[in-house]
Scaffold this motif. Structure first.
Motif, short mmCIF file in Angstrom:
data_model
loop_
_atom_site.label_atom_id
_atom_site.label_comp_id
_atom_site.label_asym_id
_atom_site.label_seq_id
_atom_site.Cartn_x
_atom_site.Cartn_y
_atom_site.Cartn_z
N LYS A 105 0.45 -78.55 -72.78
CA LYS A 105 -0.15 -77.38 -73.42
C LYS A 105 -1.37 -76.87 -72.67
O LYS A 105 -1.60 -75.65 -72.57
CB LYS A 105 -0.54 -77.73 -74.86
CG LYS A 105 -1.17 -76.58 -75.63
CD LYS A 105 -1.51 -76.99 -77.05
CE LYS A 105 -2.63 -78.01 -77.08
NZ LYS A 105 -3.11 -78.28 -78.46
N ALA A 106 -2.18 -77.77 -72.13
CA ALA A 106 -3.41 -77.38 -71.44
C ALA A 106 -3.09 -76.85 -70.04
O ALA A 106 -1.97 -76.98 -69.54
CB ALA A 106 -4.37 -78.56 -71.35
N ASP A 107 -4.09 -76.29 -69.40
CA ASP A 107 -3.92 -75.76 -68.05
C ASP A 107 -4.14 -76.81 -66.97
O ASP A 107 -4.13 -76.48 -65.78
CB ASP A 107 -4.88 -74.58 -67.82
CG ASP A 107 -4.50 -73.38 -68.68
OD1 ASP A 107 -3.29 -73.19 -68.94
OD2 ASP A 107 -5.41 -72.65 -69.12
N GLU A 108 -4.39 -78.05 -67.38
CA GLU A 108 -4.52 -79.14 -66.42
C GLU A 108 -4.05 -80.43 -67.08
O GLU A 108 -4.02 -80.55 -68.31
CB GLU A 108 -5.95 -79.28 -65.93
CG GLU A 108 -6.99 -79.50 -67.03
CD GLU A 108 -8.40 -79.51 -66.51
OE1 GLU A 108 -8.80 -80.54 -65.93
OE2 GLU A 108 -9.10 -78.49 -66.68
N LEU A 109 -3.70 -81.40 -66.25
CA LEU A 109 -3.27 -82.70 -66.75
C LEU A 109 -4.48 -83.55 -67.13
O LEU A 109 -5.60 -83.32 -66.66
CB LEU A 109 -2.45 -83.42 -65.68
CG LEU A 109 -1.14 -82.74 -65.25
CD1 LEU A 109 -0.54 -83.47 -64.05
CD2 LEU A 109 -0.14 -82.67 -66.40
N ALA A 110 -4.23 -84.55 -67.97
CA ALA A 110 -5.25 -85.56 -68.31
C ALA A 110 -6.51 -84.95 -68.90
O ALA A 110 -7.61 -85.46 -68.68
CB ALA A 110 -5.59 -86.40 -67.08
N LEU A 111 -6.36 -83.86 -69.66
CA LEU A 111 -7.55 -83.15 -70.14
C LEU A 111 -8.21 -83.84 -71.31
O LEU A 111 -9.42 -83.75 -71.48
CB LEU A 111 -7.15 -81.72 -70.55
CG LEU A 111 -8.31 -80.82 -70.99
CD1 LEU A 111 -9.27 -80.57 -69.83
CD2 LEU A 111 -7.78 -79.49 -71.53
N HIS A 112 -7.45 -84.56 -72.12
CA HIS A 112 -8.00 -85.05 -73.39
C HIS A 112 -8.36 -86.54 -73.29
O HIS A 112 -9.28 -86.90 -72.57
CB HIS A 112 -7.05 -84.72 -74.53
CG HIS A 112 -6.92 -83.23 -74.73
ND1 HIS A 112 -7.98 -82.43 -75.09
CD2 HIS A 112 -5.86 -82.40 -74.58
CE1 HIS A 112 -7.59 -81.18 -75.17
NE2 HIS A 112 -6.30 -81.12 -74.87
N GLN A 113 -7.66 -87.43 -74.00
CA GLN A 113 -8.10 -88.82 -74.05
C GLN A 113 -8.11 -89.48 -72.67
O GLN A 113 -9.00 -90.28 -72.36
CB GLN A 113 -7.20 -89.62 -75.00
CG GLN A 113 -7.36 -89.18 -76.46
CD GLN A 113 -6.50 -90.01 -77.40
OE1 GLN A 113 -7.00 -90.86 -78.12
NE2 GLN A 113 -5.21 -89.74 -77.39
N THR A 114 -7.16 -89.12 -71.82
CA THR A 114 -7.11 -89.73 -70.48
C THR A 114 -8.35 -89.40 -69.67
O THR A 114 -8.86 -90.25 -68.94
CB THR A 114 -5.86 -89.23 -69.73
OG1 THR A 114 -4.70 -89.54 -70.48
CG2 THR A 114 -5.77 -89.87 -68.34
N VAL A 157 1.84 -74.65 -71.44
CA VAL A 157 3.04 -74.40 -72.24
C VAL A 157 2.91 -75.14 -73.58
O VAL A 157 2.96 -76.36 -73.63
CB VAL A 157 4.31 -74.86 -71.50
CG1 VAL A 157 5.53 -74.65 -72.38
CG2 VAL A 157 4.47 -74.10 -70.18
N GLU A 158 2.74 -74.39 -74.64
CA GLU A 158 2.64 -74.98 -75.96
C GLU A 158 4.01 -75.07 -76.61
O GLU A 158 4.81 -74.12 -76.53
CB GLU A 158 1.71 -74.16 -76.85
CG GLU A 158 1.51 -74.74 -78.24
CD GLU A 158 0.56 -73.94 -79.09
OE1 GLU A 158 0.19 -74.42 -80.18
OE2 GLU A 158 0.17 -72.83 -78.66
N VAL A 159 4.29 -76.18 -77.25
CA VAL A 159 5.55 -76.37 -77.98
C VAL A 159 5.29 -76.18 -79.46
O VAL A 159 4.43 -76.85 -80.04
CB VAL A 159 6.14 -77.76 -77.70
CG1 VAL A 159 7.37 -78.02 -78.59
CG2 VAL A 159 6.53 -77.90 -76.23
N SER A 181 10.81 -75.33 -78.02
CA SER A 181 10.49 -73.92 -77.89
C SER A 181 9.01 -73.67 -78.13
O SER A 181 8.33 -74.46 -78.78
CB SER A 181 11.30 -73.08 -78.88
OG SER A 181 12.68 -73.35 -78.78
N GLY A 182 8.55 -72.54 -77.61
CA GLY A 182 7.18 -72.11 -77.80
C GLY A 182 7.02 -70.69 -77.32
O GLY A 182 8.01 -70.04 -76.92
#
Length: 397
Positions: free
Chosen positions: A34-43, A169-171, A184-185
């Motif tokens: 969903k975000a514009d980059e990987l590993a944005l949150h807990q990671t 890409v948000e689901v 889908s999203g």
């Protein structure tokens, strides 16, 4: 039609995608984040610790996967030129009550097959002159690494083995039928024969989208950190942790050298009012409604009134936070606590108020959902991925 679709671009999702393509070469795979980059949150918002597994209940999935993950993380980092420092960790007891808990933790470490040493206060001071305590456990296998870098390398391997990674890409819908899963999203719709969902802070919502009757809710807890000034970065040479209180849900504030050469202190644990809002006092109406409408939250709150009030006070007033640090590092001052971005822990809470501490994975005929993967999920990501792929293999038709 893809063979596999993975939702979630944190380290667990990306590691799972890499493992699928390694074990099933030639498969088509799509990873959606969903975000514009990987590993944005807990990671990307943790201490970067390669945990040993000393705390976890013997026989639990956490204990087993953390022990395996610590070794595989170090091996992966070495193989791909990612810096890792096995600096070790000291769990420091500051009074007689903590000393008793320390000794119990030492017994658990033996059951968990870990190399742990017990030292007294004098030896503690010799090894770490700026740390005070009546005793400590030495865990030499604990290390530090940059989990974002590991995630990026895993993503490169996914792409290199024919996988597709789509960001932003948000689901919003998941529909499973006898022969496929359709996700889908707003950006489109995709079909896959098998689906893996590693959604972290959104795990319960993604499960409900898929029609899974989940009897838990993700409650976000903010973990607030400070960074010490550059001239204090050599204050300790190892990770310094308090002895955890088994009656409390989180480990407590610790001193953490980072792989980049900084020294951080934290985190605390304060109820978050936004699952993905990292600024202090962030509020999102949907997230607040989810918390306020869930009976399990009130049971957790009632059981932890004093602890919760203390955490909020220490969040609002830096002197209280400092006092927690000074229990084992008394020379720290208010001026040493410099701002650093917070992290948010996705904590699964059952309807009866039980905090889910172990990893929790659910499956349907064509999907696998990682419902709960708190710390040490980053350390355990590679064996978690292996476990997920085993479930996929067993359900694939």
């Amino acid at each position: 039609m893809y063979d596999f679709c993975v939702i979630g671009g944190g380290i667990v999702g990306v590691a799972t995608a890499e493992r699928i393509l390694r074990e099933r070469p030639g498969s088509s795979l799509l990873l959606l984040e969903k975000a514009d980059e990987l590993a944005l949150h807990q990671t990307g918002h943790n201490s970067g610790v390669v945990h040993s597994g000393i705390y976890y209940q013997p026989g639990s999935l956490k204990a087993e996967l953390c022990r395996r993950g610590a070794q595989s993380t170090k091996e992966f980092a070495a193989e791909h030129g990612i810096p890792v420092d096995v600096c070790g960790k000291l769990l420091v007891a500051t009074d007689s009550a903590e000393l008793a808990r320390m000794n119990a933790l030492y017994e658990r470490s033996k059951v968990n097959q870990l190399d742990v040493e017990v030292i007294d206060g004098a030896e503690l001071r010799r090894r770490e002159p700026h740390v005070t305590g009546v005793g400590a456990l030495v865990v030499p296998s604990t290390g530090i690494v940059d989990y974002r870098r590991i995630t990026d390398v895993l993503a490169d391997l996914v792409r290199g083995n024919g996988g597709t990674v789509m960001l932003g890409v948000e689901v919003t819908d998941i529909s499973e039928s006898a022969d496929r899963v359709v996700v889908s999203g707003p950006a489109g719709s995709w079909s896959a024969r098998q689906l893996v969902v590693c959604a972290g802070l959104q795990a319960d919502r993604m499960a409900r989208l898929a029609g899974i009757d989940v009897d838990f809710r993700i409650v976000p807890f903010r973990g607030e950190y400070y960074q010490l000034p550059a001239d204090r970065s050599n204050l300790v040479s190892q990770l310094i942790y308090p002895i955890p209180d088994p009656e409390l849900p989180f480990l407590g504030v610790h001193l953490s050298p980072t792989i980049d050469g900084d020294l951080t202190v934290g985190p605390n644990a304060v109820l978050g009012l936004s699952r993905e809002g990292y600024r202090k006092f962030s509020v999102r109406g949907k997230d607040v409604r989810d918390i306020a409408s869930y009976p399990g939250f009130y049971k957790v709150a009632r059981a932890n009134v004093r602890t919760g009030a203390k955490e909020v006070r220490n969040s609002l007033f830096k002197r209280g936070y400092l006092a927690e640090c000074r229990k084992y590092c008394p020379e720290l001052t208010l001026a040493d606590l410099l701002p650093k971005e917070a992290g948010i822990r996705a904590q699964a809470v059952l309807r009866d108020g039980t905090l889910v501490h172990d990893f929790m994975i659910e499956r349907t005929p064509r999907s696998v959902h990682v419902l709960n993967a708190p710390s040490p999920a980053a350390t355990s990501a590679l064996p978690i991925a292996e476990t997920i792929v085993e479930k996929l293999v067993s359900t694939r038709s």
